[in-house]
Motif scaffolding. Structure first.
Motif, PDB file in Angstrom:
ATOM      1  N   UNK A  99       0.800  -1.148   0.066  1.00  0.00           N
ATOM      2  CA  UNK A  99       0.028   0.001  -0.034  1.00  0.00           C
ATOM      3  C   UNK A  99       1.057   1.187   0.059  1.00  0.00           C
ATOM      4  N   UNK A 100       0.581   2.324  -0.784  1.00  0.00           N
ATOM      5  CA  UNK A 100       1.087   3.421  -0.726  1.00  0.00           C
ATOM      6  C   UNK A 100       0.627   4.407   0.289  1.00  0.00           C
ATOM      7  N   UNK A 101       1.425   4.742   1.391  1.00  0.00           N
ATOM      8  CA  UNK A 101       1.236   5.931   2.271  1.00  0.00           C
ATOM      9  C   UNK A 101       1.306   7.347   1.916  1.00  0.00           C
ATOM     10  N   UNK A 102       1.305   8.199   2.762  1.00  0.00           N
ATOM     11  CA  UNK A 102       1.372   9.761   2.120  1.00  0.00           C
ATOM     12  C   UNK A 102       2.885   9.915   1.666  1.00  0.00           C
TER      13      UNK A 102
ATOM     14  N   UNK B 129       5.601   7.198   1.275  1.00  0.00           N
ATOM     15  CA  UNK B 129       6.175   5.814   0.846  1.00  0.00           C
ATOM     16  C   UNK B 129       5.062   4.693   0.904  1.00  0.00           C
ATOM     17  N   UNK B 130       5.894   3.593   0.564  1.00  0.00           N
ATOM     18  CA  UNK B 130       5.136   2.218   0.690  1.00  0.00           C
ATOM     19  C   UNK B 130       5.639   1.456   1.676  1.00  0.00           C
ATOM     20  N   UNK B 131       4.352   0.581   2.319  1.00  0.00           N
ATOM     21  CA  UNK B 131       4.427  -0.506   3.117  1.00  0.00           C
ATOM     22  C   UNK B 131       3.877  -1.755   2.590  1.00  0.00           C
ATOM     23  N   UNK B 132       4.261  -2.802   3.345  1.00  0.00           N
ATOM     24  CA  UNK B 132       3.714  -4.264   2.998  1.00  0.00           C
ATOM     25  C   UNK B 132       2.662  -4.467   4.195  1.00  0.00           C
ATOM     26  N   UNK B 133       1.490  -4.790   4.049  1.00  0.00           N
ATOM     27  CA  UNK B 133       0.628  -5.233   5.028  1.00  0.00           C
ATOM     28  C   UNK B 133       0.248  -6.471   4.733  1.00  0.00           C
ATOM     29  N   UNK B 134       0.396  -7.563   5.633  1.00  0.00           N
ATOM     30  CA  UNK B 134       0.020  -9.158   5.320  1.00  0.00           C
ATOM     31  C   UNK B 134      -0.694  -9.425   6.386  1.00  0.00           C
ATOM     32  N   UNK B 135      -2.159  -9.464   6.055  1.00  0.00           N
ATOM     33  CA  UNK B 135      -3.192  -9.808   7.088  1.00  0.00           C
ATOM     34  C   UNK B 135      -3.426 -11.258   6.669  1.00  0.00           C
ATOM     35  N   UNK B 136      -3.491 -11.982   7.865  1.00  0.00           N
ATOM     36  CA  UNK B 136      -3.685 -13.417   7.790  1.00  0.00           C
ATOM     37  C   UNK B 136      -4.760 -14.116   8.014  1.00  0.00           C
ATOM     38  N   UNK B 137      -5.511 -13.210   9.021  1.00  0.00           N
ATOM     39  CA  UNK B 137      -6.793 -13.581   9.521  1.00  0.00           C
ATOM     40  C   UNK B 137      -8.017 -12.659   9.772  1.00  0.00           C
TER      41      UNK B 137
ATOM     42  N   UNK C 107      -8.062  -2.260  10.004  1.00  0.00           N
ATOM     43  CA  UNK C 107      -8.888  -0.894  10.063  1.00  0.00           C
ATOM     44  C   UNK C 107      -9.263  -0.353  11.016  1.00  0.00           C
ATOM     45  N   UNK C 108      -9.181  -0.959  12.319  1.00  0.00           N
ATOM     46  CA  UNK C 108      -9.415  -0.162  13.340  1.00  0.00           C
ATOM     47  C   UNK C 108      -8.172   1.030  13.670  1.00  0.00           C
ATOM     48  N   UNK C 109      -6.996   0.441  13.316  1.00  0.00           N
ATOM     49  CA  UNK C 109      -5.955   1.416  13.087  1.00  0.00           C
ATOM     50  C   UNK C 109      -6.069   2.406  12.049  1.00  0.00           C
ATOM     51  N   UNK C 110      -6.890   2.289  11.175  1.00  0.00           N
ATOM     52  CA  UNK C 110      -7.023   3.097  10.160  1.00  0.00           C
ATOM     53  C   UNK C 110      -8.206   4.127  10.319  1.00  0.00           C
ATOM     54  N   UNK C 111      -8.960   4.038  11.503  1.00  0.00           N
ATOM     55  CA  UNK C 111     -10.162   4.551  11.640  1.00  0.00           C
ATOM     56  C   UNK C 111     -11.259   4.104  10.974  1.00  0.00           C
ATOM     57  N   UNK C 112     -11.462   2.895  10.514  1.00  0.00           N
ATOM     58  CA  UNK C 112     -12.504   2.365   9.467  1.00  0.00           C
ATOM     59  C   UNK C 112     -13.126   1.104  10.143  1.00  0.00           C
ATOM     60  N   UNK C 113     -13.351   0.980  11.458  1.00  0.00           N
ATOM     61  CA  UNK C 113     -13.871  -0.227  12.113  1.00  0.00           C
ATOM     62  C   UNK C 113     -15.023  -0.915  11.245  1.00  0.00           C
ATOM     63  N   UNK C 114     -16.023   0.196  10.844  1.00  0.00           N
ATOM     64  CA  UNK C 114     -17.104  -0.450   9.979  1.00  0.00           C
ATOM     65  C   UNK C 114     -16.821  -1.575   8.741  1.00  0.00           C
ATOM     66  N   UNK C 115     -15.369  -1.446   8.251  1.00  0.00           N
ATOM     67  CA  UNK C 115     -15.180  -2.472   7.181  1.00  0.00           C
ATOM     68  C   UNK C 115     -15.165  -3.706   7.945  1.00  0.00           C
TER      69      UNK C 115
ATOM     70  N   UNK D 190      -9.293   0.732   1.192  1.00  0.00           N
ATOM     71  CA  UNK D 190      -8.097   0.597   1.989  1.00  0.00           C
ATOM     72  C   UNK D 190      -7.051   1.294   1.595  1.00  0.00           C
ATOM     73  N   UNK D 191      -6.806   1.584   0.225  1.00  0.00           N
ATOM     74  CA  UNK D 191      -5.729   2.421  -0.491  1.00  0.00           C
ATOM     75  C   UNK D 191      -5.769   3.722  -0.070  1.00  0.00           C
ATOM     76  N   UNK D 192      -7.010   4.197  -0.039  1.00  0.00           N
ATOM     77  CA  UNK D 192      -7.568   5.417   0.365  1.00  0.00           C
ATOM     78  C   UNK D 192      -7.188   5.702   1.882  1.00  0.00           C
ATOM     79  N   UNK D 193      -7.670   4.961   2.622  1.00  0.00           N
ATOM     80  CA  UNK D 193      -7.303   4.806   4.084  1.00  0.00           C
ATOM     81  C   UNK D 193      -5.960   5.070   4.363  1.00  0.00           C
ATOM     82  N   UNK D 194      -5.099   4.087   3.716  1.00  0.00           N
ATOM     83  CA  UNK D 194      -3.553   4.197   4.073  1.00  0.00           C
ATOM     84  C   UNK D 194      -2.817   5.342   3.587  1.00  0.00           C
ATOM     85  N   UNK D 195      -3.408   5.994   2.367  1.00  0.00           N
ATOM     86  CA  UNK D 195      -2.592   7.309   1.917  1.00  0.00           C
ATOM     87  C   UNK D 195      -2.869   8.403   2.688  1.00  0.00           C
ATOM     88  N   UNK D 196      -3.525   8.245   3.932  1.00  0.00           N
ATOM     89  CA  UNK D 196      -4.024   9.408   4.854  1.00  0.00           C
ATOM     90  C   UNK D 196      -2.686   9.639   5.776  1.00  0.00           C
TER      91      UNK D 196
END
Length: 406
Positions: free
Chosen positions: A248-251, A253-261, A269-277, A300-306
């Protein structure tokens, strides 16, 4: 003393796959004698810039590419197209445990330096040939280049962005993976042959092909195809079976997110302020996220870029969500874990420079590999090897040099 300090390797290889194998032996203490062409040497000596620089900042014409694969060796220059040069190689082979070569199929036979010829002077010799396609088959006489092997062997069919996406299409790896993996497999094969020799007294021939290795190293992708009959496709930095498991591209640079479960997804999504997802039935389970990836990932891409990458990494690590940065090599060698593991080493060089190299990744409690000697200058050890191993006197060495055999 290294674990392989009792082994001598006569290295007739150049470029990368063979020298990588030989360097591994040298790191473990083997006496590796690198045979090079007089005046020019290994092709990679000239594959620059960049070159090693002297303390005054001047180029030494020792290419960084060459330096990467040739530490701990001794360099001897010999023209194997001459009768005297062939005699030198045969005499050295008779005092070696292993011969490595990566000439075209059949090329060394005309010089009497093939396995069948050399085993007459050293019956228990382990002889390893590294070629693009092996000693048999319809492609055996073709020249093998890593880039081409990555294509033929299927790697590029599963590497690169998805077709139809921006930048979609086949992509090679950023390093010569077929060469490097062939060097490692060759190391394993030669060590196994040496173990057999030590038990039985019998030498043998090891036939290594870049294409064989490239096919073998696709691992589970091979068995996915063999089990289903469906060739795997490119997914870029995404995963075919897990969402989100990608870059994902942040504001900044780039990061890797590896959600396994599903629990990790909720934390993400809680960390990104989007628990509704996490409560949305379209995204609440991994199978639903896979089915609806084209809807979810843009959100998610929009969320991470913030936010910036360091802020994201800190919050996700604190939440227990697997993540990581995408470092350039400057950042790699500044990483505290890389520093703690001592991955960078420096060796003094005859030019007065210090050669910066990467340490072997193998850690052993009793006989660890070591970076002891700088990658040799061309022909640096010719006289000492001929004198010490073959009992050549100074006059004979001088005659050989005058006739351009060495």
């Amino acid at each position: 003393m290294g674990a392989l300090s009792h082994i001598r390797v006569l290295d007739l290889t150049r470029v990368l796959a063979g020298p990588w194998c030989a360097q591994t032996f040298a790191d473990f203490g083997a006496d590796v004698i690198k045979i090079e062409r007089p005046e020019t040497g290994d092709d990679t000596r000239h594959w620059g810039p960049p070159y090693l620089k002297t303390p005054a900042g001047e180029d030494t014409h020792e290419a960084a590419y060459y330096l990467a694969a040739n530490r701990n060796k001794r360099s001897v220059t010999v023209d194997i197209a001459t009768a005297d040069g062939q005699r030198i190689v045969r005499e050295l082979a008779a005092q070696s445990d292993v011969v490595l070569e990566n000439y075209k199929v059949g090329q060394l036979k005309k010089y009497g330096l093939d396995y069948e010829s050399l085993k007459t002077v050293k019956p228990d010799l382990v002889y390893c040939s590294v070629t693009g396609f092996g000693q048999t088959g319809p492609y055996a006489t073709r020249a093998g280049y890593d880039f081409i092997i990555q294509g033929i062997g299927g790697f590029m069919s599963i590497t690169g962005e998805r077709d139809g996406q921006p930048g979609g299409g086949p992509q090679k790896a950023g390093v010569a993976i077929a060469d490097l993996m062939t060097g490692m497999y060759a190391t394993i094969g030669v060590m196994a042959a040496l173990a057999h020799r030590d038990r039985t007294g019998e030498g043998q021939y090891v036939d290594m092909a870049l294409l064989d290795v490239q096919v073998a190293m696709l691992a589970n992708m091979n068995t996915n195809f063999l089990a289903s009959g469906q060739p795997p496709v490119r997914w870029g930095n995404a995963h075919p079976n897990i969402v989100p498991y990608q870059t994902f591209q942040t504001s900044d640079g780039w990061i890797i997110v590896a959600v396994g479960n599903d629990g990790q997804f909720r934390k993400f999504v809680d960390a990104g302020g989007r628990p509704d997802l996490a409560d949305d039935p379209r995204f609440s389970t991994n199978p639903s996220r896979v089915r609806n990836r084209d809807t979810l990932v843009p959100v998610l891409s929009t969320m991470v870029r913030e936010r910036g990458k360091h802020e994201w990494l800190a919050s996700l690590e604190a939440a227990g969500v697997p993540c990581g940065p995408i470092n350039d090599l400057g950042e790699v060698f500044e990483d505290p874990q890389v520093i703690a593991r001592g991955m960078q080493v420096e060796l003094p060089h005859p030019t007065g420079a210090n050669v910066k190299l990467v340490k072997s990744p193998i850690r052993m409690s009793a006989t660890p590999p070591e970076a002891r000697l700088h990658p040799p200058m061309l022909g640096e050890h010719t006289d000492s090897v001929l004198r010490d191993l073959l009992d050549y006197d100074d006059a004979r060495i001088a005659r050989l040099r005058e006739s351009k055999v060495i």
